[in-house]
Design a protein around this motif. Sequence first.
Motif, PDB file in Angstrom:
ATOM      1  N   TRP A  52      -4.983  -1.381  -3.900  1.00 44.76           N
ATOM      2  CA  TRP A  52      -5.536  -0.034  -3.815  1.00 44.76           C
ATOM      3  C   TRP A  52      -6.998  -0.022  -4.269  1.00 44.76           C
ATOM      4  O   TRP A  52      -7.859   0.551  -3.597  1.00 44.76           O
ATOM      5  CB  TRP A  52      -4.712   0.929  -4.675  1.00 44.76           C
ATOM      6  CG  TRP A  52      -5.045   2.347  -4.353  1.00 44.76           C
ATOM      7  CD1 TRP A  52      -6.106   3.079  -4.819  1.00 44.76           C
ATOM      8  CD2 TRP A  52      -4.347   3.191  -3.452  1.00 44.76           C
ATOM      9  NE1 TRP A  52      -6.094   4.323  -4.282  1.00 44.76           N
ATOM     10  CE2 TRP A  52      -5.014   4.428  -3.431  1.00 44.76           C
ATOM     11  CE3 TRP A  52      -3.208   3.035  -2.682  1.00 44.76           C
ATOM     12  CZ2 TRP A  52      -4.600   5.498  -2.667  1.00 44.76           C
ATOM     13  CZ3 TRP A  52      -2.780   4.099  -1.920  1.00 44.76           C
ATOM     14  CH2 TRP A  52      -3.468   5.317  -1.915  1.00 44.76           C
ATOM     15  N   PHE A  95       0.836  -1.204   0.000  1.00 40.74           N
ATOM     16  CA  PHE A  95       0.000   0.000   0.000  1.00 40.74           C
ATOM     17  C   PHE A  95       0.874   1.258   0.000  1.00 40.74           C
ATOM     18  O   PHE A  95       0.603   2.220  -0.732  1.00 40.74           O
ATOM     19  CB  PHE A  95      -0.930  -0.013   1.213  1.00 40.74           C
ATOM     20  CG  PHE A  95      -2.087   0.918   1.092  1.00 40.74           C
ATOM     21  CD1 PHE A  95      -3.260   0.521   0.484  1.00 40.74           C
ATOM     22  CD2 PHE A  95      -2.006   2.206   1.603  1.00 40.74           C
ATOM     23  CE1 PHE A  95      -4.339   1.394   0.372  1.00 40.74           C
ATOM     24  CE2 PHE A  95      -3.081   3.078   1.499  1.00 40.74           C
ATOM     25  CZ  PHE A  95      -4.246   2.677   0.884  1.00 40.74           C
ATOM     26  N   SER A 101      -9.184  -1.572  -1.722  1.00 42.83           N
ATOM     27  CA  SER A 101      -9.341  -0.648  -0.598  1.00 42.83           C
ATOM     28  C   SER A 101     -10.352   0.445  -0.923  1.00 42.83           C
ATOM     29  O   SER A 101     -11.182   0.806  -0.073  1.00 42.83           O
ATOM     30  CB  SER A 101      -7.998  -0.008  -0.229  1.00 42.83           C
ATOM     31  OG  SER A 101      -7.086  -0.993   0.176  1.00 42.83           O
TER      32      SER A 101
END
Length: 138
Positions: free
Chosen positions: A120, A14, A123
């Motif tokens: 990503w 991340f 998320s």
Amino acid sequence: MAFCNRSKFANAVFGQELHRRLAETGSPVRSVLAHPGYSATGPQTSAPAGMVRMLFGRVLRPLARSAERGALPRLYAAADPGVRGGGFIGPDGPGELRGGPKRVRLSPAAADAATGRSLWELSERLTGVGFPPGPATG
């Protein structure tokens, strides 16, 4: 231990993806990763498994450095003006367990751009927050 290792790996992935995204937008903000090495902090002595707790909390604890010394790579990453975005800072000693802060090698798997994009995007879907974030309201 497996969950801890996966969590640390995800943080590294991340952080690298954040670096790529910040760089693409021309942002002056940096994303820098840091790890403390082997430090005498709570996780070693609060492990649920008795054998793990005994190994890290008693047998290996004399090898651990203080929590204050473990904070040095993070402080260096945050405060040294020579640290570049996308860097990874850790101890300079054998196995990166102890020592002064320096730039260390990030695993190729953690630096993989496709993995970073996937994490990503997942998320963003799970949180409903996109990049770059919109203006603050308040």
